[in-house]
Design an enzyme around this catalytic site. Structure first.
Site, PDB file in Angstrom:
ATOM      1  CB  VAL A  60      -0.964  -0.020   1.212  1.00 45.67           C
ATOM      2  CG1 VAL A  60      -0.227   0.297   2.514  1.00 45.67           C
ATOM      3  CG2 VAL A  60      -2.142   0.919   1.001  1.00 45.67           C
ATOM      4  CE1 TYR A  61       3.462   1.525   4.496  1.00 46.22           C
ATOM      5  CE2 TYR A  61       5.686   0.750   4.139  1.00 46.22           C
ATOM      6  CZ  TYR A  61       4.609   0.948   4.976  1.00 46.22           C
ATOM      7  OH  TYR A  61       4.705   0.575   6.298  1.00 46.22           O
TER       8      TYR A  61
END
Length: 323
Positions: A60-61
């Site tokens: 998700v980064y």
């Protein structure tokens, strides 16, 4: 740099982990303060040269671009067998019912996506980013076990949750002969010590490695309480973690650092490294001195009186970092 076993495994890890949330593509959902790829490559190269071997990212980064930048740099600057790559699954990656969470469908899709972005056939540590209350833990643990059996991950880890949830997951894995978690990535620093009540004693008893996130409390332990940064001004999540009662601890860190003649970051990290249950704090780096401070903290020995001084002003907090 020093190295330690991750929990009861045979895996040696550097006692500082480089957090990779600090870079990515803002156009793909990254924070406005994240670094570009060239800057990330410089930091990763310097980290490798300093002896850091563990690199922690997440799908998700910056919508996957952190994994892409990290993977390309490690392929260029290191041999795959000489580094430990850790990533995570849980956060939302796309719209729809299958774009997030810890269902079997989501996990088996997301591990392949992460491997593609990282440019590797396996990750060393595959972690669940948070607990998913909508999916039976039996389904999650069996899917993760299958990821390991398929050779796509060497070890499994978890991140912030309640101790009862972690114990339940471990019991499910043990009862079914599935792969258990070997590490816990939790929220732990001088300003937030609620993990000392249940999670850290559980990890110590069960031989689980502890790799805390936000060891510098989003940078609050490195500067005066009222000082703002580009990150703090836009970090809504970070602004919810700490409060005015923590000011006294920040001042204590400043006093110890001044007496020692070292930056505050070294003192705050050294305190964490003095906690016997901690294996390898995850340090975010956006400037060269962030990395040099983290490495120097490994050799900073604090006296018992200094450790007492740093911890004396702690005020209990509500649970922060997970629900």
């Amino acid at each position: 740099m020093r190295y330690a076993k991750l929990g009861r495994t045979g895996l040696d890890v550097s006692v500082v982990t480089l957090g990779c949330m600090s870079w990515g593509d803002p156009a793909r959902g990254g924070h406005p303060w994240v670094l570009d790829e060239d800057s990330a490559r410089t930091i990763i190269k310097d980290a490798l040269e300093s002896g850091i071997t563990v690199f922690d990212t997440a799908n998700v980064y910056s919508a996957g671009s952190s994994e892409e930048y990290t993977g390309r740099a490690l392929r260029d600057f290191a041999h795959r067998e000489d580094v430990v790559i850790a990533t995570k699954v849980h956060g939302r990656m796309r719209p729809g019912p299958y774009g997030a969470g810890l269902s079997r469908k989501a996990i088996l899709h997301e591990i392949d996506e992460s491997l593609h972005r990282l440019g590797t056939e396996y990750v060393d540590l595959y972690q669940i980013h948070r607990w998913d209350p909508t999916v039976p833990i039996e389904e999650t643990m069996e899917a993760l076990h299958d990821v390991v059996r398929a050779g796509k991950a060497r070890y499994l880890g978890a991140s912030s949750m309640y101790a009862w949830q972690f114990a339940k997951a471990q019991h499910v894995a043990e009862s079914n002969g599935w792969t258990p978690f070997v590490s816990m990535q939790d929220h732990y620093n001088l300003l937030y010590r609620e993990e000392e009540r249940e999670m850290l004693p559980l990890c110590a008893d069960q031989g689980v490695g502890v790799i805390p996130w936000s060891p510098l409390a989003r940078g609050r332990l490195t500067r005066d309480w009222d000082e703002e940064t580009a990150r703090s001004e836009s970090d809504q999540f970070g602004s919810s973690l700490y409060r005015d009662e923590d000011r006294g601890i920040v001042e204590a860190v400043a006093q110890v650092a001044e007496r020692r003649g070292v930056p505050r970051a070294q003192v705050a990290l050294a305190w964490l490294l003095h906690q016997p249950v901690v294996t390898s704090p995850i340090v975010g780096v956006t400037k060269p001195h962030h990395l040099s401070d983290a490495v120097a903290a490994v050799d900073l020995e604090l006296s018992s009186s200094e450790l007492e001084e740093l911890g004396a002003g702690y005020v209990p907090h509500a649970i922060a970092g997970h629900r």
